[in-house]
Design a protein around this motif. Structure first.
Motif, PDB file in Angstrom:
ATOM      1  N   ASP A 109      -6.475   1.546  -9.820  1.00 49.55           N
ATOM      2  CA  ASP A 109      -6.490   1.154  -8.418  1.00 49.55           C
ATOM      3  C   ASP A 109      -5.322   0.227  -8.103  1.00 49.55           C
ATOM      4  N   TRP A 110      -5.000  -0.672  -8.999  1.00 54.82           N
ATOM      5  CA  TRP A 110      -3.879  -1.577  -8.742  1.00 54.82           C
ATOM      6  C   TRP A 110      -2.539  -0.865  -8.843  1.00 54.82           C
ATOM      7  N   ILE A 111      -2.457   0.175  -9.643  1.00 61.44           N
ATOM      8  CA  ILE A 111      -1.254   1.015  -9.626  1.00 61.44           C
ATOM      9  C   ILE A 111      -1.136   1.702  -8.270  1.00 61.44           C
ATOM     10  N   ASN A 112      -2.233   2.278  -7.806  1.00 63.35           N
ATOM     11  CA  ASN A 112      -2.218   2.991  -6.527  1.00 63.35           C
ATOM     12  C   ASN A 112      -1.852   2.074  -5.360  1.00 63.35           C
ATOM     13  N   ARG A 113      -2.375   0.849  -5.375  1.00 63.40           N
ATOM     14  CA  ARG A 113      -2.100  -0.079  -4.269  1.00 63.40           C
ATOM     15  C   ARG A 113      -0.602  -0.348  -4.118  1.00 63.40           C
ATOM     16  N   GLY A 114       0.116  -0.262  -5.218  1.00 66.13           N
ATOM     17  CA  GLY A 114       1.553  -0.482  -5.142  1.00 66.13           C
ATOM     18  C   GLY A 114       2.284   0.563  -4.326  1.00 66.13           C
ATOM     19  N   TYR A 115       1.635   1.692  -4.072  1.00 64.16           N
ATOM     20  CA  TYR A 115       2.231   2.769  -3.276  1.00 64.16           C
ATOM     21  C   TYR A 115       1.694   2.780  -1.845  1.00 64.16           C
ATOM     22  N   MET A 116       1.040   1.693  -1.441  1.00 67.81           N
ATOM     23  CA  MET A 116       0.458   1.610  -0.104  1.00 67.81           C
ATOM     24  C   MET A 116       0.903   0.326   0.588  1.00 67.81           C
ATOM     25  N   PRO A 117       2.175   0.117   0.794  1.00 65.64           N
ATOM     26  CA  PRO A 117       2.626  -1.132   1.417  1.00 65.64           C
ATOM     27  C   PRO A 117       2.284  -1.237   2.894  1.00 65.64           C
ATOM     28  N   THR A 118       2.038  -0.114   3.567  1.00 63.83           N
ATOM     29  CA  THR A 118       1.733  -0.136   4.991  1.00 63.83           C
ATOM     30  C   THR A 118       0.428   0.597   5.257  1.00 63.83           C
ATOM     31  N   GLU A 119      -0.110   0.375   6.431  1.00 65.11           N
ATOM     32  CA  GLU A 119      -1.339   1.058   6.818  1.00 65.11           C
ATOM     33  C   GLU A 119      -1.185   2.568   6.765  1.00 65.11           C
ATOM     34  N   ALA A 120      -0.053   3.070   7.195  1.00 63.45           N
ATOM     35  CA  ALA A 120       0.164   4.513   7.221  1.00 63.45           C
ATOM     36  C   ALA A 120       0.125   5.133   5.835  1.00 63.45           C
ATOM     37  N   ASP A 121       0.320   4.330   4.792  1.00 64.92           N
ATOM     38  CA  ASP A 121       0.304   4.841   3.435  1.00 64.92           C
ATOM     39  C   ASP A 121      -1.094   4.911   2.839  1.00 64.92           C
ATOM     40  N   GLN A 122      -2.056   4.298   3.492  1.00 66.01           N
ATOM     41  CA  GLN A 122      -3.397   4.240   2.916  1.00 66.01           C
ATOM     42  C   GLN A 122      -4.139   5.571   3.080  1.00 66.01           C
ATOM     43  N   PRO A 123      -5.054   5.864   2.161  1.00 69.00           N
ATOM     44  CA  PRO A 123      -5.762   7.157   2.220  1.00 69.00           C
ATOM     45  C   PRO A 123      -6.490   7.403   3.531  1.00 69.00           C
ATOM     46  N   GLN A 124      -7.128   6.350   4.088  1.00 71.97           N
ATOM     47  CA  GLN A 124      -7.836   6.565   5.350  1.00 71.97           C
ATOM     48  C   GLN A 124      -6.878   7.004   6.447  1.00 71.97           C
ATOM     49  N   GLU A 155     -15.893   0.716  -1.118  1.00 71.11           N
ATOM     50  CA  GLU A 155     -15.161  -0.238  -1.939  1.00 71.11           C
ATOM     51  C   GLU A 155     -14.108   0.485  -2.793  1.00 71.11           C
ATOM     52  N   PRO A 156     -12.981  -0.148  -3.126  1.00 68.86           N
ATOM     53  CA  PRO A 156     -12.605  -1.514  -2.783  1.00 68.86           C
ATOM     54  C   PRO A 156     -12.224  -1.616  -1.307  1.00 68.86           C
ATOM     55  N   PHE A 157     -12.520  -2.759  -0.706  1.00 67.40           N
ATOM     56  CA  PHE A 157     -12.282  -2.983   0.709  1.00 67.40           C
ATOM     57  C   PHE A 157     -10.838  -3.457   0.906  1.00 67.40           C
ATOM     58  N   PHE A 158      -9.924  -2.507   0.763  1.00 68.93           N
ATOM     59  CA  PHE A 158      -8.489  -2.802   0.763  1.00 68.93           C
ATOM     60  C   PHE A 158      -7.908  -2.429   2.117  1.00 68.93           C
ATOM     61  N   THR A 159      -7.440  -3.441   2.859  1.00 65.39           N
ATOM     62  CA  THR A 159      -6.834  -3.198   4.161  1.00 65.39           C
ATOM     63  C   THR A 159      -5.622  -4.108   4.323  1.00 65.39           C
ATOM     64  N   GLN A 160      -4.862  -3.839   5.384  1.00 62.81           N
ATOM     65  CA  GLN A 160      -3.704  -4.683   5.694  1.00 62.81           C
ATOM     66  C   GLN A 160      -4.124  -5.941   6.457  1.00 62.81           C
ATOM     67  N   GLU A 161      -3.175  -6.861   6.564  1.00 60.53           N
ATOM     68  CA  GLU A 161      -3.480  -8.185   7.091  1.00 60.53           C
ATOM     69  C   GLU A 161      -3.949  -8.160   8.539  1.00 60.53           C
ATOM     70  N   GLN A 162      -3.490  -7.192   9.340  1.00 58.37           N
ATOM     71  CA  GLN A 162      -3.890  -7.214  10.747  1.00 58.37           C
ATOM     72  C   GLN A 162      -5.395  -7.025  10.905  1.00 58.37           C
ATOM     73  N   TYR A 163      -6.033  -6.361   9.968  1.00 58.43           N
ATOM     74  CA  TYR A 163      -7.484  -6.193  10.028  1.00 58.43           C
ATOM     75  C   TYR A 163      -8.196  -7.405   9.437  1.00 58.43           C
ATOM     76  N   LYS A 164      -7.674  -7.962   8.370  1.00 62.17           N
ATOM     77  CA  LYS A 164      -8.267  -9.171   7.798  1.00 62.17           C
ATOM     78  C   LYS A 164      -8.217 -10.325   8.802  1.00 62.17           C
ATOM     79  N   ALA A 165      -7.150 -10.371   9.597  1.00 67.12           N
ATOM     80  CA  ALA A 165      -6.981 -11.464  10.551  1.00 67.12           C
ATOM     81  C   ALA A 165      -8.056 -11.470  11.636  1.00 67.12           C
TER      82      ALA A 165
END
Length: 448
Positions: A109-124, A155-165
Motif C-alpha cells: 500500500d505504501w508503494i502504491n501511495r507513491g504513485y498517487m500524488p494527486t486526487e486524480a491519481d487515486q483509484p476512486q 480502509e485505508p482512508f487515504f485522501t488528499q489534504e483538501q478533504y482532510k481539511a
C-alpha cells in the motif's frame, strides 16, 4: 430507510447482486458458480449493454474472478488497499503508525501511495472518471446498464489534504488511517482521528458522486434512466468497542445500509420508504426495469411499487456471514441466532469453484470432500461438500434480540420469549426457502 445487507462481506454481496439470492448459508467468500444466474449477463444476453468500472481489487483475485467477465465490457483502476500493483523490490519508507493490517498488504500500500500524488491519481477518482466517460460516450443510446463501483470509503482512508481539511481536529500521534480488525485498544484521540479520516474519504465519495449527478442534469437523463446508490455493508469505527466489519454479530452500523433509488417511471423524489428491502432485491429491480423476466431461482423482489408507494415485498429478511450468526429482522426487531456449540460445527462449503478470497482451497481441505446432492438452485448439479471453519477473531457467539424502535443503537439486548419465538419462526421459514443445508439447522439448534 429499512435496507439490509444479505451475505457479508464483499464478494458474497457481489454474488447476491448478480443472483438475487442469499449466499452465506451455503458457502463462504467465492466466485460465481457455474449454475448461478447473473443479472449483468442476463442483460447482456438480452440486448442490454452492461459495463463495469471498478477499483474493487477482489474482482481480480482467485475468489472473485468470475464476476467482471459477465458484463459486455469492464475497466479497472488499480492501487487500493495493498493491491499488488507497482513492483518495488526495495522496501518503501513507512512512517510510525498504528492499526495496520500489516505484512505484505501494508508494504504494498505504501508503494502504491507513491504513485498517487494527486486526487486524480487515486483509484476512486480513476473509477468515477471511467464511469463518467461511459456516460459521455453513450448517453444518447438506449438499453445500457453502467455499474460504477468504488472501493471507498474502504480502509485505508487515504485522501488528499483538501478533504482532510474539512474535518479539523487536534492529533499529534502516529499515522493512523487503517484500523485493525479487532477490539478497540486505541485512545479516544486516536479513535476520533480515524473517524475524521473516514469522514474525509466520505466527502471525496460525495464529490465524485456529485459529478455523476451533474451529468444526469447535463444530459437530462432523469427522464428515462434509473439511478441506484447503494453499498454492500457498513463499518464499525469504535461502536460496540470494535473496529471494522466482520465482527459477529452484525450490528446496524454494518448490516443496516443506505439505499437511494430514482425510478423515472414514478418520479418520486425527496421521499422516504420504510418497507424492508435487501441487496437481493437490486438485480430483480434492474431486470424488471428492462422488461426481463426473473430467473426462477432469484429470491429478490422488484422494488418498482416499493419506490412508488412503499408497497412491502417481504415480512422478514435474513443476513449474515458463512459460519457466523444467522440473523433475521422484520424491520422492528433483529434476532441474531448464534451457533449452539463452541466449535461451530457441523459446517460445510458447497461449491464447484473451490477458492477462498486470495487462494484456491488448500489440498488438505480437499482431502475431506464429498459429493452433495443438488440443491433447489443448482439446476441439477451436485456440488462438492468441503468442511469449513468459523470466522476467526470475533466476539464469543451469543444469541441476541434487539428492539430497534426502543434501542436503535442495539446496546440493550431484549429478553422476550414470545418475540424470540416469532422471530425464530421467520428465521426457519427463510432458511427453508433458501434450501439451507441440514447442518445449518443443526449448528444453530433449530428444527429444520
Amino acid at each position: 430507510e429499512n435496507n439490509y445487507v444479505g451475505s457479508m462481506p464483499c464478494m458474497p454481496a457481489r454474488r447476491e447482486l448478480h443472483t438475487g439470492r442469499y449466499n452465506f448459508l451455503h458457502r463462504s467468500w467465492g466466485p460465481l458458480e457455474p449454475f448461478d444466474d447473473s443479472m449483468p449477463e442476463i442483460l447482456r444476453d438480452n440486448g442490454v449493454y452492461s459495463h463495469l468500472v471498478s477499483d474493487h481489487g477482489h474482482y481480480w483475485e482467485d475468489g472473485g474472478g468470475t464476476y467482471h467477465t459477465r458484463y459486455n465490457t469492464w475497466e479497472i483502476a488499480r492501487g487500493h488497499e495493498g493491491d499488488p500493483w507497482k513492483g518495488h523490490v526495495a522496501d518503501p519508507k513507512i512512517p510510525d503508525h498504528l492499526g495496520t493490517r500489516g505484512g505484505k498488504m501494508w508494504r504494498q500500500d505504501w508503494i502504491n501511495r507513491g504513485y498517487m500524488p494527486t486526487e486524480a491519481d487515486q483509484p476512486q477518482a480513476q473509477t468515477f472518471s471511467k464511469g463518467l466517460e461511459f456516460i459521455h460516450t453513450n448517453h444518447a443510446e438506449d438499453n445500457w446498464f453502467l455499474q460504477i463501483e468504488t472501493f471507498d470509503p474502504h480502509e485505508p482512508f487515504f485522501t488528499q489534504e483538501q478533504y482532510k481539511a474539512l474535518y479539523p481536529h487536534h492529533y499529534d500521534g502516529p499515522h493512523f488511517d487503517w484500523p485493525p480488525y479487532r477490539p478497540v485498544e486505541e485512545t479516544p484521540d486516536q479513535v476520533e482521528h480515524v473517524r475524521m479520516e473516514y469522514a474525509a474519504s466520505l466527502s471525496m465519495c460525495d464529490t465524485w458522486l456529485g459529478k455523476v449527478l451533474d451529468l444526469m442534469d447535463e444530459y437530462n437523463l432523469w427522464d428515462d434512466t434509473m439511478l441506484i446508490v447503494n453499498t454492500d455493508h457498513g463499518f464499525l469505527l469504535g461502536e460496540h468497542d470494535w473496529w471494522a466489519k466482520c465482527v459477529q454479530p452484525f450490528y446496524g452500523e454494518v448490516a443496516h445500509s443506505p439505499l437511494f433509488i430514482w425510478d423515472p417511471r414514478c418520479g418520486c423524489a425527496n421521499e422516504r420508504r420504510t418497507s424492508l428491502v435487501q441487496t437481493i432485491d437490486l438485480p430483480a429491480t434492474l431486470l424488471e426495469y428492462f422488461g426481463l423476466p426473473l430467473p426462477p431461482d432469484m429470491q429478490g423482489k422488484p422494488l418498482r411499487q416499493t419506490i412508488a408507494d412503499d408497497a412491502p415485498v417481504r415480512e422478514a429478511a435474513l443476513f449474515g456471514l458463512h459460519g457466523g450468526h444467522v440473523n433475521v429482522t422484520d424491520g422492528r426487531y433483529v434476532y441474531m441466532r448464534a451457533p449452539a456449540t463452541p466449535d461451530n460445527q457441523p459446517l460445510y462449503n458447497y461449491t464447484l469453484m473451490p477458492t477462498h478470497m486470495r487462494a484456491r482451497f488448500a489440498v488438505k481441505e480437499l482431502h475431506g470432500i464429498e459429493l452433495a446432492e443438488p440443491f433447489s438452485f443448482t439446476k441439477g448439479c451436485r456440488t462438492i461438500r468441503v468442511p469449513a471453519q468459523r470466522w476467526p477473531g470475533s466476539h464469543p457467539y451469543e444469541t441476541l434480540l434487539f428492539d430497534l424502535e426502543m434501542d436503535p443503537k442495539q446496546e440493550h439486548p431484549l429478553e422476550d420469549s414470545e418475540i424470540e419465538q416469532r422471530m425464530t419462526k421467520s428465521l426457519v421459514r427463510l432458511m427453508r426457502e433458501n434450501d439451507a443445508p441440514p447442518e445449518q439447522f443443526e449448528r444453530l439448534r433449530l428444527a429444520g
